[in-house]
Design an enzyme around this catalytic site. Structure first.
Site, PDB file in Angstrom:
ATOM      1  N   SER A 139       0.943  -1.156  -0.269  1.00  0.00           N
ATOM      2  CA  SER A 139       0.010   0.115  -0.118  1.00  0.00           C
ATOM      3  C   SER A 139       0.877   1.302   0.152  1.00  0.00           C
ATOM      4  O   SER A 139       1.860   1.191   0.524  1.00  0.00           O
ATOM      5  CB  SER A 139      -0.943  -0.087   1.168  1.00  0.00           C
TER       6      SER A 139
HETATM    7  N1  SAH Z   1      -0.339  -4.859   4.337  1.00  0.00           N
HETATM    8  C1  SAH Z   1       0.514  -5.181   3.010  1.00  0.00           C
HETATM    9  C2  SAH Z   1      -0.752  -4.788   1.995  1.00  0.00           C
HETATM   10  C3  SAH Z   1      -0.738  -6.126   1.178  1.00  0.00           C
HETATM   11  S1  SAH Z   1      -1.940  -5.935  -0.405  1.00  0.00           S
HETATM   12  C4  SAH Z   1       1.714  -4.339   2.905  1.00  0.00           C
HETATM   13  O1  SAH Z   1       2.024  -3.577   3.679  1.00  0.00           O
HETATM   14  O2  SAH Z   1       2.122  -4.483   1.835  1.00  0.00           O
HETATM   15  C5  SAH Z   1      -3.352  -6.900   0.536  1.00  0.00           C
HETATM   16  C6  SAH Z   1      -2.988  -8.303   0.815  1.00  0.00           C
HETATM   17  O3  SAH Z   1      -4.245  -8.996   1.225  1.00  0.00           O
HETATM   18  C7  SAH Z   1      -2.557  -9.361  -0.458  1.00  0.00           C
HETATM   19  O4  SAH Z   1      -1.356  -9.848  -0.320  1.00  0.00           O
HETATM   20  C8  SAH Z   1      -3.590 -10.389  -0.261  1.00  0.00           C
HETATM   21  O5  SAH Z   1      -3.438 -11.610  -0.697  1.00  0.00           O
HETATM   22  C9  SAH Z   1      -4.311 -10.246   1.049  1.00  0.00           C
HETATM   23  N2  SAH Z   1      -5.682 -10.699   1.241  1.00  0.00           N
HETATM   24  C10 SAH Z   1      -6.465 -10.581   0.180  1.00  0.00           C
HETATM   25  N3  SAH Z   1      -7.482 -11.454   0.921  1.00  0.00           N
HETATM   26  C11 SAH Z   1      -7.072 -12.126   2.178  1.00  0.00           C
HETATM   27  C12 SAH Z   1      -7.700 -12.761   2.930  1.00  0.00           C
HETATM   28  N4  SAH Z   1      -8.969 -13.151   2.957  1.00  0.00           N
HETATM   29  N5  SAH Z   1      -7.045 -13.221   4.036  1.00  0.00           N
HETATM   30  C13 SAH Z   1      -5.598 -12.814   4.250  1.00  0.00           C
HETATM   31  N6  SAH Z   1      -4.945 -11.912   3.452  1.00  0.00           N
HETATM   32  C14 SAH Z   1      -5.753 -11.414   2.348  1.00  0.00           C
END
Ligand code: SAH
Length: 292
Positions: A139
């Protein structure tokens, strides 16, 4: 517990960049050595860049070397990953209205460039989401700051749950603001990647879980704050139930096509009452069910 922690956490995050990766008597690692160590420890997938990335990202697509002797791109990137660049990012966040000193401090000490592909390190302190593979993104710093400020609201945070570990950056920032951080990721290679990214930071208070975050972590509940880093059509009931009374949940809510997502704050007012505020327009990857 405390003494064990102290043993496992000899370095603060702020020290990390200035010290070797191990506590052995190796000479202080220079920038190039650090980059090489990281690259060697963490070979990235070739196919993770999107076709619509700016031209500079093409370097990696064209197969520029990632390991071995330092190359011009890598050296240039490292010049842009210093503490001063991070400080400028934090200054911009402050100018743009982030007030919470803990958020600003945490973001000034967590090395965001260590969570992205080395080929993207030069962009790590721009206010941009960057690809982390598997069609997911890290993000934007401004969005991370906004979500964490909303989640914290100036309170002491003991237990925090993050859904969507991705590369682990936001979990690392949270670890500087909360007693214990639990983070769940549904994509196995990203869960593994986050573990690798976090290891050199020696953060003792993050627990990573591989699973479907929509179910939360009932065994560790209740949480003072829950931060969801992916957009669902609604906030899963299980997560609402795992919020402490007085706790705050922050999540993008809306269609997964991304056009109408709204950053939503949910406060648990009592055992059976939650208050919802719809805040900013945002764009997140989808919250999906199950694991892969
Ligand atoms: N917090 C992260 C953002 C990652 S993007 C950072 O600092 O980079 C969002 C993430 O949510 C992705 O990796 C995706 O695989 C995950 N995601 C989506 N649905 C999910 C679920 N039901 N449970 C766990 N992770 C999930």
């Amino acid at each position: 517990m405390t003494s064990e922690r102290a043993k496992r956490f000899p370095l603060g995050l702020a020290d990390l960049e200035r010290k070797p990766r191990t506590s052995t008597a190796a000479p202080r690692a220079g920038s190039d050595e650090r980059a090489r160590a990281r690259t060697n420890a963490a070979p990235r997938e070739a196919g993770l860049l999107r076709a619509d990335m700016p031209a500079s990202h093409g370097l990696e697509k064209m197969g520029a070397p990632r390991m071995g002797a330092p190359n011009v791109a890598l050296t240039g990137a490292l010049a842009l990953t210093s503490e001063r660049v991070r400080e400028r990012m934090v200054e911009r966040l402050r100018t743009n209205g982030v007030l919470d000193a803990r958020v600003l401090h945490a973001m000034s000490v967590v090395p965001r460039h260590m969570f992205v592909d080395p080929g993207l390190a030069a962009q790590a302190y721009e206010d941009a989401a960057l690809p982390i593979g598997h069609q997911q993104t890290i993000s934007k710093p401004s969005v991370v700051a906004r979500m964490l400020e909303l989640a914290a609201a100036g309170r002491e945070l003991q237990r925090v749950l993050e859904i969507g570990t991705g590369c682990g950056y936001q979990a690392a920032v949270l670890s500087r603001m909360a007693g214990d951080v639990y983070s769940i990721e549904r994509i196995k290679p990203l869960y593994e990647r986050a573990k690798i990214n976090l290891r050199p930071l020696r953060v003792p208070n993050i627990r990573l879980h591989y699973g479907d975050g929509r179910l939360g972590l009932p065994a560790a509940a209740p949480f003072d704050a829950i931060v969801i880093a992916a957009a669902g059509l609604d906030v899963p009931q299980a997560l609402l139930e795992q919020l402490a009374i007085g706790g705050r949940l922050v999540a993008p809510v809306g269609a997964q096509s991304g056009q109408n997502q709204v950053l939503t704050l949910v406060e648990r007012v009592s055992n059976s009452q939650w208050r919802e505020s719809r805040l900013d327009r945002v764009f997140f990857v989808p919250l999906k069910s199950g694991v892969i």
